[in-house]
Every structure is written in C-alpha cells, then in structure tokens.
Scaffold this active site. Structure first.
Site, PDB file in Angstrom:
ATOM      1  N   ASP A 335      -1.477   1.947   6.842  1.00 43.65           N
ATOM      2  CA  ASP A 335      -1.433   1.552   5.411  1.00 43.65           C
ATOM      3  C   ASP A 335       0.073   1.260   4.922  1.00 43.65           C
ATOM      4  O   ASP A 335       1.126   1.632   5.683  1.00 43.65           O
ATOM      5  CB  ASP A 335      -1.676   2.823   4.819  1.00 43.65           C
ATOM      6  N   THR A 337       1.604   1.111   1.286  1.00 45.57           N
ATOM      7  CA  THR A 337       2.180   1.966   0.244  1.00 45.57           C
ATOM      8  C   THR A 337       2.198   3.295   0.404  1.00 45.57           C
ATOM      9  O   THR A 337       0.913   3.701   0.826  1.00 45.57           O
ATOM     10  CB  THR A 337       1.413   1.492  -1.105  1.00 45.57           C
ATOM     11  N   PHE A 474       1.344 -13.487 -16.645  1.00 46.06           N
ATOM     12  CA  PHE A 474       1.555 -13.385 -15.248  1.00 46.06           C
ATOM     13  C   PHE A 474       0.126 -13.446 -14.497  1.00 46.06           C
ATOM     14  O   PHE A 474      -0.755 -12.988 -14.889  1.00 46.06           O
ATOM     15  CB  PHE A 474       2.205 -12.123 -14.777  1.00 46.06           C
ATOM     16  N   LYS A 497      10.415 -15.066 -16.050  1.00 45.88           N
ATOM     17  CA  LYS A 497      10.871 -14.710 -14.702  1.00 45.88           C
ATOM     18  C   LYS A 497       9.870 -14.867 -13.740  1.00 45.88           C
ATOM     19  O   LYS A 497       8.707 -14.911 -14.259  1.00 45.88           O
ATOM     20  CB  LYS A 497      11.314 -13.390 -15.029  1.00 45.88           C
ATOM     21  N   THR A 610      -3.396  -3.218   3.898  1.00 52.55           N
ATOM     22  CA  THR A 610      -3.164  -2.988   2.902  1.00 52.55           C
ATOM     23  C   THR A 610      -3.525  -3.544   1.671  1.00 52.55           C
ATOM     24  O   THR A 610      -4.140  -4.777   1.882  1.00 52.55           O
ATOM     25  CB  THR A 610      -1.320  -3.361   2.652  1.00 52.55           C
ATOM     26  N   GLY A 611      -3.740  -2.891   0.439  1.00 56.78           N
ATOM     27  CA  GLY A 611      -4.607  -3.361  -0.665  1.00 56.78           C
ATOM     28  C   GLY A 611      -3.663  -4.203  -1.471  1.00 56.78           C
ATOM     29  O   GLY A 611      -4.070  -4.890  -2.140  1.00 56.78           O
TER      30      GLY A 611
END
Lengths: 1123, 372
Positions: A335, A337, A474, A497, A610-611
């Site tokens: 994984d 995170t 965003f 940004k 990973t998600g």
C-alpha cells in the site's frame, strides 16, 4: 427505496476508463466497512440510517421494528422454525460457546489431515491383529497436541468473547416510542433510527439522514478502515434532511447485519507430509515443526532491530505457520499511504521570482537553525523551515512578490478553519493543501475564517477581508484551481495554483522568471518533491462582469454542466503572471528507498497498489526509487493496445488456443515500468461492468438486429479468452521492474494479488496499514500490517505486524531466510533420520518372514523421536545460521535459494530418502554380517534378537546424532549439550529399561532384561557399532568435502558478490548524471467538489431553527465525489 | 577435523537513541530484552570442512581401521570350529530313518549316531552348540507368544496366562505352563559326544549343562512359582504341560532342583529368541581338563549320539551340531575383520583421491572462511 449507489452510475464513459475515478466495486462496502467509523469533529449531532439493497425484495421501514418481522421477510431455517432475513446487530466473532466447545473444537482439529491421520493410526493400533506398536506410542502425543491446541483455542475464544461483549454493549441513542433511548449496539435492529453525537463510533452500516450541520453534512474519519486521517464528508439526502428538519430531529435506521465472519486462517499446511510413507512421519514431526515455528515467531517478536522505540511497538508474528514462507517471497504488494509514506506533507521548498528558498542546506546542516516564528502568534510550532532570509524578507515587506506568494497560499484553497479556544485548526480536504495553508500561516499570512463569499486573513499585522467572487474548482483534468477575489481597495485579482504543465501554457508571454522557475521545478522533480505553480492575474471590472455572466449561464445549464464550466474557467485563466512554485514533500517512512533497493536486489518484485491518484502514486514511485529515470513507463492505454494485439494474434492463429505465446511484450532492452489505474485494470481484465455492458449490448442488438459484425475485439469470447488475457497481463507486468496500480479499490487490490498468485504460482506478501488493505492482506500468502497506528483492521487480519516498512527487509532477508533454511534443514534431516530408523524394519522383514517384527525394542521406537534424536535437530531448526544477520542483509542474493525452493524439493527429499536408505542398510547389514554365525566371548551366542536390537539401536543413535553434528553450521554450547545429551540419555534410559529391577516390577512391559549389559560387554559388538557408524558417516564427509572443493562454497559466493557490489558502487555516480528526461513533478492529492460546495450558493443554507450558534464555525460543505 | 571461527558477535544492531526511556519504575516498555539468546547472537562456532581437517582424518581412520581389521581376522582364523549337520535329509546319513518317521507322540525314542573326525585339537573350553536353519524364531507372532509374567514366577499368570499365548494357552481346561508357542517348540533333541579312542573304546565326554544362560535370565527373568517350595510337582499341579512336550516342565531336570522348572537352562536358552532364521544356541560346555596338558578335545574320531525328537523336515529346516573354541572377540567370524580392512583401505584410498582433487581445485578454496 433509496440507494446511495445511484451516484456511482454516473462515472466515466465505458470504453475509456477515467483515470481519476476509483472504480466502483459492490462487494466491499457492505461487508467490510461495517463497524467503527469514527465520526469526527465537525458533526455535533447526526441522525443516521443504514441500507443494504443488494437484491430486490429487501425493504425496510424506518422506525418500525414490527415491519421487518413480517412473514415475507422470514426464511425457513429448520422445519417450521422461521427466522428473520435481517440479522441482529450483535457482533459475533467467537467460535464456541460452553456447550459446543468440545465437539466443535475436536471437529475443527480433526479436520486437519495430520490429526485425522494420527487418529486413524491410533485406531489401527488398538486392533490387536494389526498392532505392531503399543497404542500408547500414538495416544500420548496425540492427546498432548490436541489438548494444547484446544487450550490455545479456548484462550483465543475467551478473548473474542470479551471483545464482542465490549463492543456489543456500547451505547447509542435509538428512537423508540417517540423519543431517543439509550440502547446497546447489539440491540439495534434494521430500520432503527439512531442518533450519534460528535466523536462517536458508528455502530453499524448506516445511512445518514440528517445532521446538525448545514446541508446535513458530517465528517467521517476512516482511519480504522483505510488509514487515511483526513476527513471524509458524507451528506444526507436532501429529501430526508429537509423533512427531518421539519419534523425536528427524527431519524431512521436501516440495517444489514451480515455476520462479522472472522476469517478462517490457520489452514495448516504440513507440506511434504502426505508424500511420505505412513510410518515415516511420526507425530513428533508435527510437534517439532510447530515448536520450531513457534520459536521462529518468538525470535521475530524479540528482535530489537524490528522494535520501534518511538511508538514502543515491537514486531509481532501473529501467525506461527508462515515463517518459512517468508524466505520464499517473490512478490510484494504494498500500500502507499501510511506504509511507504507517513501521510505527512511537508512544505519543503519554494521558488519565488526565480530564487529558491530551501529547508535544508545540504552542506552545512550544523549552522542552520530552525527559523524562529515567535513573532507570529498564529504560528504552528510543528512547522520547520530553515531559511531565515525568507522570513526577514517577509517581515521587512520589501518584496511584494514574496508577500503575494504567501497571500496566494492563504487565499486560494478550500480549507476550512475551526477555532478551538485560541488555536486555529485547519480541516483540509487534502494534506497537500493543509501543508500549504499552514506554511502561509507560519509566514504571517494566516487564514482566519471564511464565509460563503468572503475570506478573512491576517496579513502580518492587520486583518483583511477579501470578497470571493468565484472559486474555480480543482479537478484532475484542469489540474489547477483558481479564486477570483475583490480586494478591499476594489481591484479584482485571480489567483491560480496548479500543475506546471498546465500553468505554463497559460502564462502571459511577458511573465517573468519562467526559465529560472522551470529550472527550480526540475530540481524539485529530481528530488521527487510535489510541485505546484502559483500565479495571478489582475482583472478589470468589465472583464469580470462579462465573464461572470457566462459563468452564471454555465452553472445553470442543464446538460454537460461540468464541461461548460470548464470552458468558462478556461476563458479567464489565461495570461497569468507567474509568482513562483511550491515544493511539498510527501514524507516517506524511514528507510523506504533503501529497503526497496535491497529487496529488489533479492529479486523480489514490488508492486504498489494504492487508491491514490496517478500523479501522486508516480511521484512516490520516483521518490522511493521504485521508478527511476531510465525506465520506460507504460500506462493503461499502452498496455491495453499490447494486450489487444496479443489477443488478436491468438485469434488469428488457428492453433492459438493450444500454443503458448512466449515472446516478450517489451522488446526494448531498457527497463520497463507499469503505471496503471483501476479503471484500466477493469477494462483490461474484463472485470466488472459486465452487467452494464451486457445491457448495452442488448440495446445495441435491438437497434441493429440485422447487422452481424465481427466480434468486438475488445470483448472476450469466452472464459478461456478472459483467462488468457489475465495471464497475459500478469506476464506483462512481471516483465516490468516496477508496477504501480493507482486508483484501485480494496477489492481490486485483492484481485491483483490473486492474479499473480494464480498465474505465477509464487509466494506473495501484502503489506498495508489500513482497512482498505485488509482484502489484499488476506488474499496474499502472507499479510503484513503496519502497527502502532490508529486503525487496527490491517493488523488484525495480518500475519505479521510491525511499525515501519523498513523492517520488512529484516523480516524477509534475515528472519524469513533463516526460517526457511532452518525448516528445510530440519525437514531434510528429519526425513533422513526417520528413513534411517524405519527402513531397518523393512530390511529386517526379509529375515523374519515379513511378519512385521520390529528391529528394535518397542520402548526404543517410542522414545526415538521423543528423546534420543529430537533435541539436536530441534535446536538446529531453532538456532542454526549459515551466515549471520548482517551478512544476509548485506548480500540480498543469499535470499534467492528460498525463492527457487532449492533447499527442500523433490530432489532434496529423494537425496534424504537415499541417504536414509543407505544408513538403514548399513545399520541392518553390518550387524547382520557380524552376527550371522558368531558367539560371544563367554560362549553364549549373542545372535539373539535382543542383542541385535541393542546393537542396531546403538549404531543408529550414534550415527544419527553425529550426522546432525555434521549438519549443524552454528555450534553453540546448547547444540553441543544436546548432541552429547541425546546419546547419554539413550544409554541411560536403555540401561534402566534393561535393568533387573524394572523387570521385576513390570515383567511383561520391560522384557529386555539384561540385554544392554550383556551385549555391550562384548568388545566385538562395540567394534561392530564403530564400524557401522564409520561406514555411515565417512561417505557423507567425503561428499560434503568434494562438494565444497569442486563447487564454490558459500564463503566464496559471498566474496564474489562482494566484488560485484563494489563494482556497482563504482558505477553508480555515472548513472545519475546521465540525461534525465524532463518530467513534471506535479502531484496533488486533492479531489474535486470542495470548491463547488464553498462557492455555490446552494450549499450554504441558513438554519435559524437549528442551533444558530453553529453557523459561526461551520458553514461550508463540499460535496462528495465518491463515497 | 574442522576449521573453527569463533563467532562472538558484537552488540550492535540497535539504534543508540532507541533505548526505552524511563528508568526503573517507569511504565513497562514493550521493548524486547537485549540478550544474546533472544537476539540470536549466542556465541557459536561455525565449523567448515577443510582440506586441513578432512584429509588427515581420512588417513588416520585408514591407519586405525586396517590394524584392527588384521587383528580381528587373525583372531578369527585362530579359532577352531567344527560343524556337522545331522538332520538326515539324504538317504545315506545316519539320521535319515529318524527324520522320516516322526511323530510328537511316539513313545519310543529314535536314536542315531553320527561319526565325525576332528583334525586339530581344541584347546581350552570348548562350546557345543546346536544350530537350526530356516527356523523363524523372529517371526512376530512367535516372538509374542509367551508370558513373561508367568515365567517370572507370578502365581496368577501361572493359572491364567496371557492371551498372547493363544493357542497354546490352555489344554484340557488347564492352563499351560509354560504357555505360548516358543515354549511349546522347545528344542528337545538330546546330544551326547563320545570320543572313539584309537583302541576302539568309546569314552563319553562330560558335557556341562549349566552356565549356558545369561545370569540375568537365570536369576531375574526366569523364576519358578512358589518361591521356596521345592516340590515343583505340587506347584505346577493345576497346570498342563505344553502340547508338544513329552514331560511336564518340572521334570526337565529332576536331578538338579536349580536347573528344573522355569529355570532350566536349556529352556532359558531356547526362550531367548534368535535374531535371524539361521541361528545357534549354546547347548553344553566341555570344560578344559584340569591337568592342562592334553587338549580338551584331542584330534581323532568322535561320535555324536542323537536322540532324535525335533522335527525340522516339515519346514525344510536343518539341524547342526557345532563345536567351537572362543577368543576375546568371541567365535569365528571373518566378516568384521575383512570389513575393517576394507573400510580402512577405502579411507586411505579416498584420502589420496581427495588430496589430488584438493590440489586441483585447492587454490579456489583458500578463503572459505566466513568474513566477519
């Protein structure tokens, strides 16, 4: 009927999977996300309910307990007893109760082949006609093994009982008889309406009806599920919310109570167990293997170098049965995170006006001191930034660009703020944004509060309120967000940004510092920092008015509103002026790149699942050196094309079905890497969406009934093709040196693992920290959980748990390798020892009319595996080390034999068999030759059966114990003691059993009276024993020596590897300087939707009736993109 | 024989800063103990087979084994042994008639006389054995068919023997003593030796029938029931004799009460079952003459008088009589001597071969030690 699912249907088009969307999978939510979400801060008061609508016919009525007891919801259980389809809410993880313990536990235990085998053996032994050995030889160890396991199970189950009780007895408020009453969790029923308060655990699968927050919003922490500490927001349906607001705090509750079925692990595999002839596998093998495994697990638990002092967390082996598989790992699925990264974003560097401000001056770490932020009362003292020049620039207000830079950071975001006493607490939708706003805060630009259309910040020394005219959201296509503000002095400015690639396209030609900023960005990219470019633009009132109208029109347009809005945004976001760029570090756990490099050297392939989004995942891939600049990265499209070609090739080939295509997917010699998103994964593997696709095909067919066309090349013809496609994918992925799957659901993570398991037949390991990794941890052969964090699900379902990713190298390269080598050595020797022991009976049977007369005394047979030969090999299985831990870490190549399984396989087994056959032949035939027609020195014939048995047994014991001495490569005093002790115990016990006294007491049990003393008095028999032992051992020594002389020894191999190592070190610097391909380091873990909620008027609703005091602090409510 | 490298590992491997905080009395840390055992750093010796140890070992073993083998072989060759088969299988052998007419119940004994010649004198004590071939005294059912408790003088077992003895447990509703197949098949030929003096007279050679069993068997394992009751016929009155026996157990040797009943040494020797289907059992001892001048058995003609009772024809068995002298290593058996010489020579040869191989590959193997 209502469904949250409806939202999922609106995801991307069918043919081109959206990289950003986590594909929806229906099997995970209902079962696994059941308990304990942590309701967090923002929501003070929520009313919730749960649904499960996986099949039609399930319906629920809120606040009506009788409703679901109606006949149509009953199912027949037994004869005429009917039970509700809806189960209760009580958690039941325990297996046994008072009555069922004994039968169930025995049943469970006898499900194991080994126990059943011994039971059968015992039954056979009880039948006097068959019995060759007394029944107690099997019964005593069997009862012991069963008893110990039963006690262990009992203790485990008691702990489960206790835990269940604790959880079941937690309190919550349920609406009963018109008011909320405190109830226990286990008494909740489907349809109950529950009231939860702030910071409470969620007791069940629940549907949010309404909350005290505006817009029925609440925040959920899912740390225990997926390890992500940032808050997820959930919003009640408008209809229920509104009605409930009218009806003043009502709620309803629906429930699915699929049992919390604890996983059935612990399927003990006694490999090599069934292959062997029955009598050669004694119960002591079973016991010894368990003891060794237990010992290895203890050593893992005791390892100081896997102990994490910061959190006081030692490593923990939760399963004892998998240690040796740790030495055979070929694939690691990790994984991201919380496992590779700390989930901490640190504002590391920035570049303003082409000048880079830095945290660490790499050359003089001693002279830098953390910047003193004491002048700023809002400063967050956890923040560290070491360039005091920047601070002085800000405080002197000399450079307007620098001020603008931080002002932008404090204004252009979707963070929400909460005042906790004097402290400001930011609630950021993404940790990146949190880091940026916190940075601005520390540099004096403190974001104080926001309302629907204003933002208030503290600008160094005075407060300033800006009117927010528009928030340009965003999203991952835009890769940027903007905000249009009216300054107190009336001018309108747009702050933006976003990703460097996107921003640079929209810069004003006159914008300054483009080149210098780009250089800085390249450096940041090289350091695998996540970058964002900051820019601004002044807008005239007229220009804004014109744009605003278009914006209004777009935001109310009915179809394709998102696209329309994007177009409008595009219009205003141009001719921007560059200020600078930020660089954020997604902090890796300690030692991650080193660990990955080490494991890669041991030929272990590491896949990151990973998600997260593609950019973030890729960024992390670079920063932990999984991806390197010299790799060619393949994305989903590329992979799909390749696989489709392979499929076409197969279809066109008439024999394609039988032939196995062997050629490589990537013919270029360069290293390859695969970065693939969950959407593409589904597309490629033909997973999911099947129903929808089938529906669509049906429609199409209806429409064009007559047009028969060639099969759609992207569709599988049958299961075979699907299987081939999956196999191709796995083959292709295995050709790559790095694989990263992003935007994958927990279910997909598990699917990927099982694909590799199925098609590569390799030992796999999954490592993760959150509940979203549970699937994958359970699917892999070995699951590793990162412990010492808040969520416990991953740890609970893991086999091993420790606090840091870097301990993985020690777990595999040291403990795994040792365990594997020890277990192999143990098994090889154990089989040898029992072949040597048992086959003597076989040779003897040629001379006793095949009457199954044993060649040894019964007591010797009983004790052989228990006392006389078990301890030394047990110690080898526990303590042996061919090389010490430092060397095994230094030379990861030493791990390879484990992956190839070259230390215990059929070949080794047959070598052991052959060795055992040889020894048994010697042990029988040397005494046979010596005994055939001779007499003792006192004239009495020693050729009686008992003397023969004593000589054979003595030769066997000495041979076998000296043989283990030859096999021991790590001699401690314990080993020495064990070997000598075993021989001594043998003689001691034998003389006791053969003594006169014991015969007088038990004349029928001990019948070898005097055999030992009479036989061992004879020098002739001693000479026989010495000769036998010599003949058994000398060839072994000879072969071992030859092997070492002709084939390079372990020591030599190490030297070679050392040379190789040094060479590589020398080569390394030239590599890095090689032409680095330019790439964007942009990565942002933000998801869309927040700005929408903040900016659009519909999200903020005044609620005078409900707790007006709340309005102050909480008014914003972004909308969920995915749940 | 092995090179050693003492491997005491240094105490590193953990970060100095990670030492669990808090002195005594602080909250108990979960930090594992830093002991050599738990950290798997026990001081150890890691042996490796090297040329320096293996080659000398092989030469040494060769040098030790060959002399032992020669010693054994010489001793074995010095032992005098005479063996004669008196089964009476072929027509011309003296016992042919007896072997043909066989019945367990015949009242008249069949006797035959087997002449033989000793070419060399037998010095010192001479041991007389009977040997049986193709007799599976080690067959499982046979071996089990006895009651050690009964043989040990246990009263209750005497009257109620173990089930293992079936079908030789009871006869005529009386328990059999001694029960079981081993006892039932007791060797019951009587062998007598006569020296045929050159002048034609037959001199009976005195055969000692005690001292042929193990001391432990005679004094521990086998005991007559009824401790001090010398009248064995009363002790055994409620029992029946084994089916194949001519006389009950208490008449095995009426002349000597210490050799009668269960402690009859012929019986004890028989009850100690043989390991292999071809075996010898000690029958009698011919003690050396007191004067020490004449050999125990001088060379010349002898006659073996056999009372032929024991049938072996049914299972193709053979009966032999063996006379043998004894040395420190026992009876005549060249096997062990030859085996020692062979193994010793092979070791020596292997030593040479390994030396050559080592020289060929040796330079690659100089640094086989584990670097530390």
């Amino acid at each position: 009927r209502m469904s949250v699912r409806a939202r999922a249907a609106s995801q991307g088009s069918l043919d081109d999977p959206d990289d950003e969307v986590v594909p929806y999978s229906d099997d995970e939510t209902d079962e696994e996300l059941q308990s304990e979400d942590d309701l967090d801060r923002m929501c003070l008061f929520c009313v919730l309910t749960v649904i499960l609508l996986s099949e039609p016919g399930w319906s629920v009525r809120a606040n009506d307990r009788e409703y679901c007891n109606q006949p149509q919801f009953k199912k027949k259980v037994f004869l005429c007893i009917k039970k509700s389809k809806y189960s209760g809410n009580a958690i039941k993880t325990y297996k046994y109760n008072f009555l069922t313990f004994l039968p169930l536990n025995l049943y469970e235990q006898f499900k194991r082949a080994a126990n059943l085998y011994f039971l059968c053996l015992l039954i056979l032994q009880i039948i006097p006609q068959i019995s060759t050995l007394p029944w107690y030889t099997t019964l005593v160890p069997l009862v012991l093994v069963l008893g110990i396991t039963a006690i262990k199970d009992l203790v485990d189950d008691l702990a489960r009982h206790r835990m269940d009780k604790e959880i079941n007895n937690r309190r919550c408020d349920v609406l009963l008889n018109g008011r909320f009453e405190e109830t226990r969790w286990m008494n909740l029923q489907v349809g109950d309406v529950v009231r939860l308060k702030k910071n409470e655990f969620i007791p069940a699968d629940i549907l949010l009806l309404s909350s005290s927050n505006p817009n029925s919003l609440c925040y959920v922490e899912t740390a225990e599920l997926d390890g992500e500490t940032n808050l997820k927001f959930k919003m009640g349906l408008k209809v229920t919310d509104e009605r409930l607001q009218e009806e003043d705090q009502l709620a309803w509750y629906l429930y699915d109570g699929l049992g919390y079925s604890s996983s059935y692990r612990g399927f003990l595999s006694f490999w090599g167990y069934i292959i062997i002839l029955n009598t050669m596998v004694p119960i002591s093998l079973y016991v010894s293997v368990e003891v060794i495994r237990l010992g290895q697990s203890k050593f893992i638990n005791w390892d100081l170098q896997m102990y994490y002092a910061d959190k006081d967390t030692p490593a923990k082996a939760r399963t004892t049965t998998l240690n040796e598989q740790l030495g055979q790992i070929e694939y690691i699925f990790s994984d991201k995170t919380g496992t590779l990264t700390q989930n901490i974003m640190a504002f590391k560097k920035c570049t303003i006006k082409g000048r880079t401000y830095d945290i660490n001056f790499p050359f003089s770490p001693i002279f830098t001191q953390p910047v003193d932020f004491s002048w700023n009362k809002h400063a967050d003292n956890k923040f560290q930034f070491e360039d005091s020049f920047l601070v002085s620039c800000i405080r002197s207000k000399k450079d307007p660009q620098i001020l603008e830079f931080f002002k932008l950071l404090s204004l252009c975001h979707t963070v929400m703020v909460e005042h906790k006493g004097d402290e400001l607490v930011y609630q950021a939708a993404s940790p990146d944004e949190g880091a940026l706003v916190t940075a601005a805060r520390n540099f004096g630009f403190v974001f104080l509060s926001r309302t629907q259309d204003t933002i208030t910040i503290m600008e160094l020394d005075h407060e300033e309120t800006y009117e927010m005219l528009a928030l340009l959201d965003f999203n991952s296509d835009r890769k940027r967000m903007s905000i249009i503000l009216r300054f107190p002095d009336g001018k309108i400015r747009l702050y933006c940004k976003g990703a460097d690639t996107v921003i640079y396209q929209r810069l004003d030609p006159n914008s300054q510092n483009k080149e210098t900023t780009q250089e800085a960005l390249d450096i940041f990219a090289n350091e695998t920092l996540r970058t964002l470019c900051l820019c601004y633009k002044d807008i005239s009132q007229a220009e804004f008015d014109a744009w605003s109208q278009k914006h209004q029109a777009a935001s109310v347009s009915m179809g394709n509103r998102d696209e329309a809005l994007d177009l409008v945004y595009e219009e205003i976001e141009k001719n921007l002026l560059l200020i600078g760029a930020t660089a954020i570090e997604d902090k890796l756990q300690d030692g991650v790149p080193e660990t990955i490099a080490k494991l890669a050297k041991a030929d272990i392939k590491i896949w990151v699942l990973t998600g997260d989004k593609k950019e973030t995942a890729e960024n992390i891939g670079f920063s932990c050196q999984l991806l390197t600049e010299d790799m060619k990265i393949h994305y989903g499209e590329d992979v799909n094309v390749q696989l489709r070609n392979r499929q076409t090739q197969r279809r066109n080939d008439p024999q394609g079905r039988n032939k196995k295509l062997k050629e490589q997917f990537f013919t270029e010699s360069s290293k390859n890497a695969l970065v693939i998103t969950g959407g593409w994964l589904n597309e490629i593997l033909y997973e999911k969406k099947k129903k929808r696709r089938r529906l669509r095909l049906k429609k199409l067919r209806k429409r064009y009934t007559n047009s028969s066309s060639a099969p759609d090349s992207s569709q599988p013809v049958d299961d075979w093709e699907k299987e081939k496609r999956q196999e191709d994918f796995v083959d292709m992925a295995c050709e790559c040196s790095a694989v990263i799957c992003c935007r994958v659901t927990p279910k997909q993570k598990a699917n990927v693992v099982s694909l590799v398991k199925r098609y590569k037949k390799a030992v796999t390991l999954s490592i993760g920290d959150g509940a979203n990794d549970v699937n994958m941890i359970k699917t892999a052969d070995i699951g590793v959980g990162i412990s010492g964090q808040e969520g416990m699900q991953a740890v609970m379902s893991s086999d091993y748990a420790f606090a840091q990713f870097r301990y993985l190298q020690r777990l595999l390269l040291v403990h795994g390798r040792w365990s594997y080598i020890r277990m192999c050595k143990f098994l090889r020797y154990f089989f040898y020892k029992n072949f040597a022991f048992t086959l003597v009976h076989f040779w003897f049977s040629f001379f006793n009319g095949f009457s199954s007369q044993t060649a040894y005394e019964d007591w010797f047979i009983t004790l052989y595996n228990v006392c006389y030969s078990s301890l030394p090999v047990l110690l080898v299985g526990l303590l042996d080390q061919d090389v010490n831990d430092k060397l095994s870490l230094r030379f990861p190549k030493l791990y390879l034999p484990g992956q190839q399984g070259s230390l215990f396989n059929y070949k080794n087994f047959f070598i052991s068999l052959f060795h055992g056959v040889f020894t048994s032949l010697m042990i029988f035939f040397i005494p046979y030759g010596a005994f055939l027609q001779t007499m003792g020195q006192d004239g009495e014939a020693p050729s009686d059966y008992q003397s023969f048995a004593v000589v054979a047994a003595s030769s066997l014991i000495i041979t076998v114990n000296l043989q283990i001495s030859l096999n021991t490569s790590y001699w401690t005093f314990v080993n020495c003691f064990a070997v000598l002790g075993s021989i001594a115990i043998y003689f001691g016990v034998m003389f006791d059993i053969h003594s006169a006294g014991i015969h007088v007491i038990f004349p029928t049990t001990f019948t070898f009276t005097g055999a030992a003393s009479n036989a061992l008095r004879q020098p002739y028999l001693w000479l026989t024993i010495i000769l036998t032992v010599g003949i058994c051992l000398l060839p072994v020594i000879c072969i071992q020596f030859l092997h070492q002389t002709i084939y390079p020894s372990v020591g030599d191999k190490k030297y070679e590897m050392e040379d190789e190592e040094e060479e590589r070190k020398k080569r390394k610097p030239t590599f890095q300087r090689g032409g680095r391909s330019r790439r964007s380091a942009y990565a942002f873990s933000h998801s869309r939707g927040y700005a929408d909620l903040i900016a659009s008027g519909r999200s903020i609703r005044q609620r005078p009736r409900v707790r007006p005091e709340l309005r102050e602090s909480i008014r914003e409510a972004p909308q969920a993109e995915n749940i | 024989m092995m090179a050693s490298s003492y491997n005491a590992k240094d105490e590193d491997g953990h970060h100095p800063g990670s030492v669990g905080s808090g002195g005594p009395g602080a909250v108990k840390s979960k930090k594992p103990d830093n002991t050599a055992f738990k950290q798997q750093r026990l001081p150890a010796w890691q042996p490796i087979l090297t040329a320096g140890t293996v080659l000398p070992a092989f030469f040494m073993i060769g040098l030790i084994f060959i002399p032992i083998g020669i010693g054994l072989l010489v001793t074995s060759n010095n032992i005098k042994e005479f063996e004669i088969d008196y089964t009476g299988v072929d027509m011309f052998s003296p016992c042919f008639n007896c072997s043909q007419s066989y019945s367990w119940n015949s009242t008249s004994a069949c006797t035959c006389s087997v002449p033989f010649t000793l070419d060399q004198p037998f010095e010192s004590n001479v041991f007389m054995y009977y040997g049986l071939s193709n007799f599976y005294q080690n067959h499982r059912r046979y071996v089990k068919s006895r009651d050690d408790s009964q043989l040990n003088g246990d009263k209750s077992s005497l009257l109620n023997p173990s089930k293992e003895c079936e079908p030789y447990r009871t006869s005529d509703k009386k328990s059999i003593a001694p029960c079981g197949a081993i006892a039932n098949s007791l060797f019951n030929d009587t062998l007598e030796l006569f020296y045929i003096h050159p002048n034609g007279s037959r001199i009976a050679i005195h055969l000692v029938k005690t001292g042929i069993a193990w001391w432990t068997d005679k004094h521990v394992k086998f005991r007559n029931p009824g401790e001090n009751n010398n009248n064995l016929s009363i002790v055994f009155q409620d029992t029946s004799k084994p089916v194949n026996w001519r006389k009950p157990v208490y008449e095995l040797d009426p002349s000597d009460p210490d050799n009668n009943g269960f402690i009859n040494e012929d019986f004890i020797v028989w009850m100690r079952t043989a390991a292999l289907p071809t075996f010898r059992k000690l029958y009698r001892i011919i003690q050396k003459k007191k004067d020490n001048m004449t050999p125990t058995l001088p060379p010349g003609n002898y006659s073996l008088e056999v009372i032929y009772n024991y049938p072996v024809r049914s299972f193709d068995g053979r009966k032999r009589m063996i006379l043998s002298t004894i040395s420190w290593m026992g009876g005549k058996n060249p096997f062990l001597g030859i085996a020692y010489i062979t193994v010793g020579s092979v070791c020596f040869f292997l030593g040479v071969v390994l030396l050559i191989i080592h020289h060929k590959y040796g330079n690659r193997n100089n640094n086989a030690d584990i670097p530390n």
